[in-house]
Design an enzyme around this catalytic site. Structure first.
Site, mmCIF file in Angstrom:
data_model
loop_
_atom_site.group_PDB
_atom_site.id
_atom_site.type_symbol
_atom_site.label_atom_id
_atom_site.label_comp_id
_atom_site.label_asym_id
_atom_site.label_seq_id
_atom_site.Cartn_x
_atom_site.Cartn_y
_atom_site.Cartn_z
ATOM 1 C CG MET A 30 -1.901 -1.205 1.152
ATOM 2 S SD MET A 30 -3.419 -0.956 2.077
ATOM 3 C CE MET A 30 -2.784 -0.706 3.707
ATOM 4 C CB ALA A 32 3.863 4.842 3.211
ATOM 5 C CG HIS A 34 8.650 0.352 5.737
ATOM 6 N ND1 HIS A 34 8.883 -1.009 5.751
ATOM 7 C CD2 HIS A 34 7.334 0.509 6.019
ATOM 8 C CE1 HIS A 34 7.778 -1.643 6.055
ATOM 9 N NE2 HIS A 34 6.808 -0.748 6.205
ATOM 10 N N GLY A 36 11.172 -2.740 5.090
ATOM 11 C CA GLY A 36 10.399 -3.988 5.122
ATOM 12 C C GLY A 36 9.897 -4.335 3.729
ATOM 13 C CG HIS A 37 6.878 -1.879 1.932
ATOM 14 N ND1 HIS A 37 6.814 -0.695 2.634
ATOM 15 C CD2 HIS A 37 5.670 -2.471 2.086
ATOM 16 C CE1 HIS A 37 5.607 -0.562 3.176
ATOM 17 N NE2 HIS A 37 4.890 -1.636 2.868
ATOM 18 C CE LYS A 149 4.293 -4.527 11.676
ATOM 19 N NZ LYS A 149 3.121 -4.038 11.033
ATOM 20 C CB SER A 185 4.427 -0.298 10.544
ATOM 21 O OG SER A 185 3.131 0.158 10.207
ATOM 22 C CB SER A 186 3.059 2.457 5.947
ATOM 23 O OG SER A 186 3.665 1.601 5.011
HETATM 24 P P1 AMP Z 1 1.522 -2.929 3.453
HETATM 25 O O1 AMP Z 1 2.054 -1.890 2.541
HETATM 26 O O2 AMP Z 1 1.524 -2.537 4.908
HETATM 27 O O3 AMP Z 1 0.231 -3.527 2.991
HETATM 28 O O4 AMP Z 1 2.589 -4.124 3.394
HETATM 29 C C1 AMP Z 1 2.921 -4.712 2.169
HETATM 30 C C2 AMP Z 1 3.746 -5.937 2.424
HETATM 31 O O5 AMP Z 1 4.938 -5.584 3.130
HETATM 32 C C3 AMP Z 1 3.027 -6.979 3.303
HETATM 33 O O6 AMP Z 1 3.318 -8.273 2.820
HETATM 34 C C4 AMP Z 1 3.640 -6.729 4.646
HETATM 35 O O7 AMP Z 1 3.594 -7.860 5.500
HETATM 36 C C5 AMP Z 1 5.063 -6.391 4.270
HETATM 37 N N1 AMP Z 1 5.713 -5.681 5.355
HETATM 38 C C6 AMP Z 1 5.251 -4.574 5.997
HETATM 39 N N2 AMP Z 1 6.076 -4.223 7.001
HETATM 40 C C7 AMP Z 1 7.088 -5.133 7.002
HETATM 41 C C8 AMP Z 1 8.258 -5.326 7.812
HETATM 42 N N3 AMP Z 1 8.550 -4.527 8.819
HETATM 43 N N4 AMP Z 1 9.058 -6.370 7.514
HETATM 44 C C9 AMP Z 1 8.755 -7.209 6.486
HETATM 45 N N5 AMP Z 1 7.679 -7.085 5.694
HETATM 46 C C10 AMP Z 1 6.859 -6.065 5.952
#
Ligand code: AMP
Length: 279
Positions: A30, A32, A34, A36-37, A149, A185-186
C-alpha cells in the site's frame, strides 16, 4: 523501471516476458515504502526473473474511514525508492481501475476471519483477499512475497490460494525492524518521538516471551507479557496471544513447537501489530 496504471497494459507487458520464459515475482503493497517492503523486493529479485511491485491503498480492507483518509501516500518518494531497488515493474492503479460499482465478494476464511485481527477488524480480510485476488489475476505471478509482519494475512492468503486453486507460491519474508526493535510499518510515521519509545513495548513483550519460552508455561508467558504491556506507559493493549502457527487457534497448554506469539496495541491514535515465532 516500467510503470503501469491499467491492468490491460500491465498484462500485455507481462505476457510478453512470460512467453519469453521469464518467471514473475510479485510484492503487493500500500506504499509509504520502507525497508520492510524493500526486503520483499530484494528477496523476489533473488528468486524470480522479473519483479513486480504494486502500490494500491485498498479501500475495502480499511475498517475505519479516518485510517483510510490518513494513510500516507508519498508516491514520488516511493517511486524513487523502487527505482533504486531491484523492482522492474510498478503497478499503480487508481481505485476505479480495480473496482466497479457495488462489487460483492465473500470467501470462507474459517476461524482466520474471526480470530485476532479478524475479530478486531471485521471485514478486513475479506477486503484483503478481494484485492489480492484481483492483483494475482492481473500479475499472474509465479511467486508472491509477503511479510511475516502481517502473519495472519499470510495464512489468509494461503487459504485463498488453496481454496481457489491459484497457481502461485507464497513466500513469507522475515520482519524488518528499526535498530531499536520496532517493527517497520507505514503507520510508524504517525508516531511522535515519545510514542515511538512507548511502541517499543510491543517488540519487548515478544522478546520477553521468547526468552521465557524454554522455562515457563505458555499461560505464564502470556500473563507476563500482558502484565508488561499493561504496565507500559501509553500502550493500550488489544491482545497478546500464543497460537498454533498454522491455524492461529490458541495453542495447547503443553505445545512446544509450531507456535507464534502475536500482539496488537494502540499507541496514541496509532494501531500497531507485531509477532514472533517461538522456537
Ligand atoms: P503494506 O504496505 O503494509 O500492505 O505491506 C505490504 C507488504 O509488506 C506486506 O506483505 C507486509 O507484510 C510487508 N511488510 C510490511 N512491514 C514489514 C516489515 N517490517 N518487515 C517485512 N515485511 C513487511
Amino acid at each position: 523501471m516500467e510503470v503501469f496504471t491499467t491492468r490491460a497494459a500491465l498484462a500485455e507487458y507481462l505476457n510478453r516476458h512470460r512467453s519469453a520464459g521469464k518467471t514473475i515475482g510479485f510484492a503487493p503493497t500500500m506504499g509509504a515504502l520502507h525497508q520492510g517492503h524493500l526486503s520483499l523486493i530484494a528477496t523476489a529479485a533473488r528468486q524470480t526473473d522479473l519483479v513486480v511491485c504494486s502500490i494500491f491503498v485498498n479501500p475495502t480492507q480499511f475498517t475505519e474511514s479516518k485510517d483510510l483518509e490518513n494513510y500516507p501516500r508519498p508516491i514520488e518518494s516511493d517511486k524513487a525508492k523502487l527505482a533504486e531497488s531491484r523492482c522492474d515493474v510498478l503497478f499503480l492503479p487508481a481505485v476505479d481501475e480495480m473496482y466497479g460499482q457495488d462489487e460483492k465478494w465473500h470467501i470462507d476464511l474459517g476461524q482466520l476471519d474471526r480470530l485476532l485481527e479478524g475479530e478486531m477488524r471485521p471485514g478486513h480480510y475479506q477486503g484483503v483477499t478481494q484485492i489480492v485476488k484481483k492483483l494475482f489475476d492481473a500479475v499472474k505471478p509465479d511467486k508472491a512475497f509477503f511479510g511475516q509482519k502481517d502473519y495472519q494475512q499470510v495464512l489468509v492468503i494461503q487459504r485463498m490460494v488453496d481454496q481457489l486453486d491459484i497457481p502461485v507460491e507464497l513466500v513469507m519474508c522475515p520482519i524488518v525492524r528499526e535498530a531499536d526493535g520496532l517493527a517497520m510499518s507505514s503507520r510508524n510515521i504517525h508516531l511522535s518521538t515519545d510514542e515511538h519509545q512507548q511502541a517499543l513495548a510491543l517488540s519487548r513483550s515478544l522478546n520477553l516471551a521468547a526468552a521465557e519460552f524454554p522455562q515457563k508455561s505458555l499461560a505464564e508467558i502470556r500473563n507476563d507479557a500482558l502484565r508488561f504491556l499493561n504496565d507500559s506507559r501509553g500502550v493500550d493493549v488489544e491482545y497478546f496471544e500464543i497460537c498454533d502457527s498454522r491455524t492461529l487457534e490458541p495453542a495447547e497448554a503443553d505445545a512446544k513447537n509450531g507456535l507464534v506469539a502475536l500482539v496488537a496495541a494502540r499507541v496514541g491514535k496509532t494501531r500497531l501489530i507485531d509477532n514472533i515465532i517461538l522456537r
